[in-house]
Design an enzyme around this catalytic site. Structure first.
Site, mmCIF file in Angstrom:
data_model
loop_
_atom_site.group_PDB
_atom_site.id
_atom_site.type_symbol
_atom_site.label_atom_id
_atom_site.label_comp_id
_atom_site.label_asym_id
_atom_site.label_seq_id
_atom_site.Cartn_x
_atom_site.Cartn_y
_atom_site.Cartn_z
ATOM 1 N N SER A 93 -0.270 -5.110 4.025
ATOM 2 C CA SER A 93 -1.315 -4.191 3.542
ATOM 3 C C SER A 93 -1.992 -4.733 2.299
ATOM 4 O O SER A 93 -3.170 -4.456 2.057
ATOM 5 C CB SER A 93 -0.700 -2.837 3.182
ATOM 6 O OG SER A 93 -0.551 -2.014 4.289
ATOM 7 N N ASP A 115 -8.475 3.773 5.312
ATOM 8 C CA ASP A 115 -7.116 3.875 4.788
ATOM 9 C C ASP A 115 -6.760 5.338 4.515
ATOM 10 O O ASP A 115 -7.281 6.237 5.174
ATOM 11 C CB ASP A 115 -7.001 3.016 3.517
ATOM 12 C CG ASP A 115 -5.622 2.398 3.349
ATOM 13 O OD1 ASP A 115 -4.677 3.146 3.092
ATOM 14 O OD2 ASP A 115 -5.504 1.168 3.470
ATOM 15 N N ASN A 138 4.639 -5.512 8.984
ATOM 16 C CA ASN A 138 5.756 -5.888 8.124
ATOM 17 C C ASN A 138 7.127 -5.728 8.772
ATOM 18 O O ASN A 138 8.077 -5.342 8.127
ATOM 19 C CB ASN A 138 5.738 -5.044 6.847
ATOM 20 C CG ASN A 138 4.560 -5.359 5.956
ATOM 21 O OD1 ASN A 138 3.571 -5.911 6.410
ATOM 22 N ND2 ASN A 138 4.653 -4.992 4.709
ATOM 23 N N HIS A 167 -2.021 4.547 -1.207
ATOM 24 C CA HIS A 167 -2.188 3.268 -0.538
ATOM 25 C C HIS A 167 -3.632 2.779 -0.532
ATOM 26 O O HIS A 167 -3.933 1.632 -0.873
ATOM 27 C CB HIS A 167 -1.656 3.406 0.887
ATOM 28 C CG HIS A 167 -1.531 2.144 1.652
ATOM 29 N ND1 HIS A 167 -2.541 1.652 2.445
ATOM 30 C CD2 HIS A 167 -0.504 1.280 1.778
ATOM 31 C CE1 HIS A 167 -2.126 0.534 3.034
ATOM 32 N NE2 HIS A 167 -0.900 0.283 2.632
#
Length: 591
Positions: free
Chosen positions: A407, A173, A318, A213
């Protein structure tokens, strides 16, 4: 993972170019916590003499094995070898020559060549700056169980197991704040690195977050069960950070993803979480020479990781599109100027659509999240991703906040997979995939023509919503449950005790007292482990067996029927040799 239209996500302090990884801002009422503060920007690196304007990155694909001849050809044709992997026949090359790719495609032994970006490689690649190490705030005691955890029955699963410290989960990530109070107890620095730019950087802190994130994702997987903040799905497993996002842009290019998967395979990660798509193309099409090389390079790296025992879990995206019926891509390339192009189902969102990868859609409370991608025979399982309120988890600097997106759904599944691996130590990636499907609870299609398939498997929810309790293969033990999650160091030739005070249990302990033990220690043949009753009676659980095996993660049954239940019970560990140390990570008793 999120579409490129991320204006709303800026409320969370995340870069707008976060390659589909940044969650949407919840609509409606305010999120349950203040928006996270962005991590301080990394200091700029000094420009290296090796870097020139126009430097681009390429994947050069050849047969696995000795890549020496092709690497020599890279150098002979105006390129430099930045990184290579003989095991999969993939070379990351840099060149400022506009004819480099075309020339290399004519070299004997070269199967494919593809540019991985439509922008220059940053000068930082040659002298990377370390991410900031943010100052840490603290939070008052209190660790309420969140709705997303009860939705997948993680809170009930913890009464069976919180996961084994021998199970490693890789967070691929934007990086992870390893100093965070809720992540530090489970953080594995030895197996963490940065793969930004496509080459492992093992300097201390290279793995830290260049955004927020990755730290948020890590908390959902394995935030510690330590009486403060939040609890992850598998709070007893170990997490490692492999930063694949580049600073500034927060983009995840193919060479970074390849590096991350190779690292996962070589470092024993049982599960990796991948809440991103591989930039700069939302979909990589095999009829494009550059994108075909990206598909092949990342596919080989994922196959390598799987061959080494690692299961990849990935977010579906998304954009609220049907991945089983692709028609257009308006968001690529996202490192320069996006264009609208016609695509087909042959074009892949990677890594999530690669064979062997578990593809995760997002749910709100009872329905598909409004933003979540879907698609029959593409979605494998679903999990909470947040919709109007978001998923509450860790943020850099000891903070907490809410984000929404696939996510956020993917790490729930990675956590369940880690629990499965904890209760099935020799499980293979293929078996993990099967078990994730088997334990999921079926969810029927709503009255929505876009949802195709049956209740057992459909395009919105795949095999269904993951169920952590079913995943650990049990129901919560009957009776009262007590636990001590504090760490107690086990030194050479020493004895250490961890206490649990039992109250409110009348009479004697049962003849089937359950004692769950989680000890992190190399060479468990050094150890003797006893349960000490309140009156001092010792019940031996483990007596120097296991030889050079690492770690004890086991539930023992003890006939303690002659002991009064109420009082202070202790787990006593004797280390009887030199050279290996560890800790009591946690233990529990159930009456």
């Amino acid at each position: 993972m999120l579409a490129a239209t991320l204006g709303a996500a800026l409320a969370f302090g995340a870069p707008a170019a976060l390659a589909g990884t940044d969650p949407v801002s919840p609509s409606g009422s305010a999120a349950p916590a203040p928006a996270p503060v962005p991590a301080p920007a990394a200091a700029p690196a000094a420009q290296s003499a090796a870097w020139v304007a126009g430097t681009r990155a390429y994947l050069v694909i050849t047969a696995p094995g000795d890549t020496t001849a092709v690497r020599n050809a890279v150098t002979a044709n105006g390129g430099t070898v930045f990184q290579y992997y003989d095991a999969i026949g993939v070379i990351t090359a840099h060149s400022a020559s506009a004819s480099f790719a075309a020339t290399m495609r004519g070299v004997s032994g070269v199967q494919q060549v593809g540019a991985t970006r439509t922008s220059d490689v940053p000068a930082d690649a040659y002298n990377p700056a370390l991410p900031a190490n943010p100052a840490q705030s603290t939070t008052p005691s209190g660790e309420p169980v969140r709705a997303d955890m009860t939705q997948i029955k993680a809170d009930q699963a913890w009464a069976v197991t919180t996961g084994s410290a021998s199970v490693k989960v890789g967070i691929l990530d934007t990086g992870v704040d390893d100093q965070h109070q809720d992540l530090a107890p489970n953080f594995n620095a030895a197996d963490s690195a940065s793969c930004a730019y496509g080459k492992p950087d093992t300097r201390t802190g290279a793995w830290r977050d260049v955004g927020t994130h990755g730290t948020h994702v890590a908390g959902t997987v394995a935030a510690a069960k330590n009486g403060k903040g939040v609890i992850g799905v598998a709070p007893g497993v170990r997490i490692s950070s492999v930063r694949i996002a580049e600073p500034g842009s927060s983009l995840f290019f193919a060479e970074n993803t390849i590096c991350g998967f190779m690292w996962a395979g070589d470092h024993g990660f049982k599960v990796t979480n991948n809440s991103y798509y591989t930039d700069p193309w939302q979909f990589n099409c095999p009829d494009n020479v550059d994108q075909a090389a990206i598909i092949e390079g990342v596919r080989r790296a994922q196959d390598y990781a799987e061959s080494k025992g690692s299961l990849q879990v990935a977010a579906a995206g998304n954009s609220n599109i049907d991945l089983a019926n692709k028609t257009t891509d308006t968001e690529s390339p996202n490192d320069s100027t996006p264009v609208t192009r016609t695509i087909t189902n042959a074009c892949l969102d990677i890594p999530t659509e690669l064979p062997g990868v578990v593809t995760v859609s997002a749910m709100g409370t009872t329905a598909k999240a409004s933003y979540s991608n879907y698609g029959l025979n593409v979605i494998d399982v679903t999990a909470p991703g947040g919709d109007s309120t978001g998923i509450y988890s860790t943020l850099p600097g000891g903070k907490y906040g809410s984000k929404s997106g696939t996510s956020m759904a993917s790490p729930h599944v990675a956590g369940v997979a880690a629990l499965l691996a904890s209760t099935n130590p020799n499980i293979t990636p293929a078996e993990l995939r099967d078990k994730l499907a088997t334990q999921a609870n079926d969810i029927a299609c709503p009255t929505d023509s876009r949802c195709k398939g049956t209740t057992a498997r459909n395009g919105f929810f795949g095999e269904g919503q993951v169920d952590a309790l079913k995943a650990v293969g049990s129901t919560p033990p009957p009776g009262k449950y007590f636990e001590n999650t504090a760490d107690f160091a086990i030194g050479d030739n020493t004895t250490v005790e961890s206490p649990i005070t039992v109250t409110g249990v009348t009479g004697n302990a049962p003849a089937t007292l359950k004692v769950g033990v989680n000890i992190v220690h190399t060479y468990i043949g050094d150890l003797k482990v006893d349960l000490i009753a309140p009156d001092g009676t010792a019940y031996t659980l483990h007596n120097r067996s296991g030889g050079s095996t690492d770690n004890i993660s086991q539930t023992y049954t003890v006939n303690a029927s002659s002991e009064l239940a109420d009082g202070t019970w202790k787990l006593r560990v004797n280390d009887n040799a030199r050279g290996d140390t560890g800790r009591i990570d946690s233990w529990n008793i159930t009456f």
